[in-house]
Design an enzyme around this catalytic site. Sequence first.
Site, PDB file in Angstrom:
ATOM      1  N   SER A 129       0.803  -1.269  -0.103  1.00 19.40           N
ATOM      2  CA  SER A 129      -0.071   0.054  -0.035  1.00 19.40           C
ATOM      3  C   SER A 129       0.848   1.249  -0.122  1.00 19.40           C
ATOM      4  CB  SER A 129      -0.937  -0.107   1.293  1.00 19.40           C
ATOM      5  OG  SER A 129      -1.946   0.956   1.097  1.00 19.40           O
TER       6      SER A 129
ATOM      7  N   LYS B 194     -20.235  18.216   3.911  1.00 14.11           N
ATOM      8  CA  LYS B 194     -19.225  18.459   5.048  1.00 14.11           C
ATOM      9  C   LYS B 194     -19.206  17.278   5.676  1.00 14.11           C
ATOM     10  CE  LYS B 194     -16.362  21.045   7.445  1.00 14.11           C
ATOM     11  NZ  LYS B 194     -15.265  21.099   6.542  1.00 14.11           N
TER      12      LYS B 194
END
Length: 602
Positions: free
Chosen positions: A411, A463
């Site tokens: 990763s 948000k």
Amino acid sequence: LAKVTAGSSIESLASTNRISCAIMRAIVLAAIVSTSFAFAPPLRHTTRHARSATSVQAVPPWVAAVPSQLAQLPGLLPAPPPIVGDLATYFAKTVITWGVPAVAIVVVVSSIFDGDDDGDRRQAGGGDFGAEFALDDAQDGPRNPFKKGRKAPNRPPAPTYLKVERLNERLESFSYSLDAATRGRYAAKKARRQKRLAAAFGDELGLADLSDAALEAVGKAEAEYLAARAEHDAAGFRARAALRLATGATNATNATMGGKLKGMMGKGANDGALGDLEKATRGAQEAELAYLSAVAAVLPDDVARRRFATLAAQGGAVDPSAPLSFLRTNATEKTAFVLDFNGDVQASQTANLREEVTAVLGAAAPGDEVVLRLSTGGGTVTGYGLAAAQLLRLKEKGLHLTVCVEQVAASGGYMMACCGDRVVASPFAILGSIGVITDIPNVYERLQKEGIEFQTVTAGEFKRTVTPTKKVTKEDLAKTKKDITEIFDLFKGFVGAQRPTLDIDAVATGETWFGQDALDRNLCDELKTFDDVKLELFERGVEVLSVAYAPPPATPLDALLQPAGSALPSGLAALARDGRLADLAKAALPVLKDVAAASETP
């Protein structure tokens, strides 16, 4: 038998009491003597002759009576009770119990704070050649690229923020130790010196096969040349300074007199300084020729001497700092800087990596390279993105970067690994996991059952999407999926740009592969351990330096908690800087005392 044992016990106790009494009497006698001298009557003010005369006169009667009084004092003092011996024994045990650990702690702390990295040493009577190619065990290594000269006198030593280790010394020590165990120390030392000579000068002139006496003659000639050159350089400097001073004075006088004395004073004033300069220049040239003659005299044959003369002519003037530099096959020695990155989820080791990269960029020369020993399973996008950006700084400077994956580079770890010009993996190292994941626990339904509701006020449609306390909607999931897809595309694009030969669509599946499978998919360039890479550099004659950021401890407590030569973990370092680590230790002391008291309770 009981009587004999009791008697012997009484005798030992009596002897202990006698020793204690003797000690007490000696202390009292010393106190009385010092008191008698302290309360002696003052001398009257007399002239110098009177004082010297009084010094040979008889002592006062009260002083003469002190020895006889002291001799009668032991019999007048009462014998101390038996408890004095026990108190003396207890006192000695207490001193040993607490004094020895205290001395050990002081020694450890002083050794931590009194370290000095400026341990430059030169053998007496020898120059660089004699120090570098001597048979002694204590050898000076090549110049440390991180040291920019000696510190100025009367200036406090600057704190050291880097721990630099010459890995060549460790590898050379391995060979020397094995040779010394099998062939003897002298043979091992000679073989080590031959390797150094061959690596520095090659075999063209046969310097590696010279005898001990010949090499010692070269070292002695170099030392004499350096001493003579320093003397002649100083004389030349003084002559040049006198010429400049005389020229300035002549020009000032001509300006004052309107040019009437032009040419009258300059020639006479400069003749002496010009003669001194000519003498100094001639002396330096003669010292250089004498040194080259001494080196040529020890060469094995005429072919080597002619080649030596050709190299000396091509090399120009002899460099006083390294007189035989024109013979070296690697006059500009290459350096490989070794960095370590053992990452966690937050990539907190980036704080050290950025400092190490900055140090390497400031010290590296064209042609140097960097080796990164990497082991991490990845973590946050921002953390490992910053770590990869630090590696790109090295490539932008033109430094060749080799990434050695010892165990895992998955990763975010592979995001760092793909930055290397050469990716080397151990046979069973894990590489890949090119993908993005996000998971957030959600306790909304559980809070509803408990009658708890979170009110979140936001401005902006997205948000807040998926949060632990908010009811997750389909729109929230779709937005989150879109976000991680965009991050995934960035990840794929970055890896593909760093390794153009990689089939990014085939490997960007989130899977991981072991060494050979990763090699088959072009995730790495070859299967090899970091130790093999290090040996290759050593055999090529590259100077291998291990570089680690290790700032000095801020407090003595940090020094005790910090391993030698390494930095504190980021969390502990933050606590230490804020002073909270010391407060935590102080708060823990009462708890430790209670635990100790409880453990001593029967």
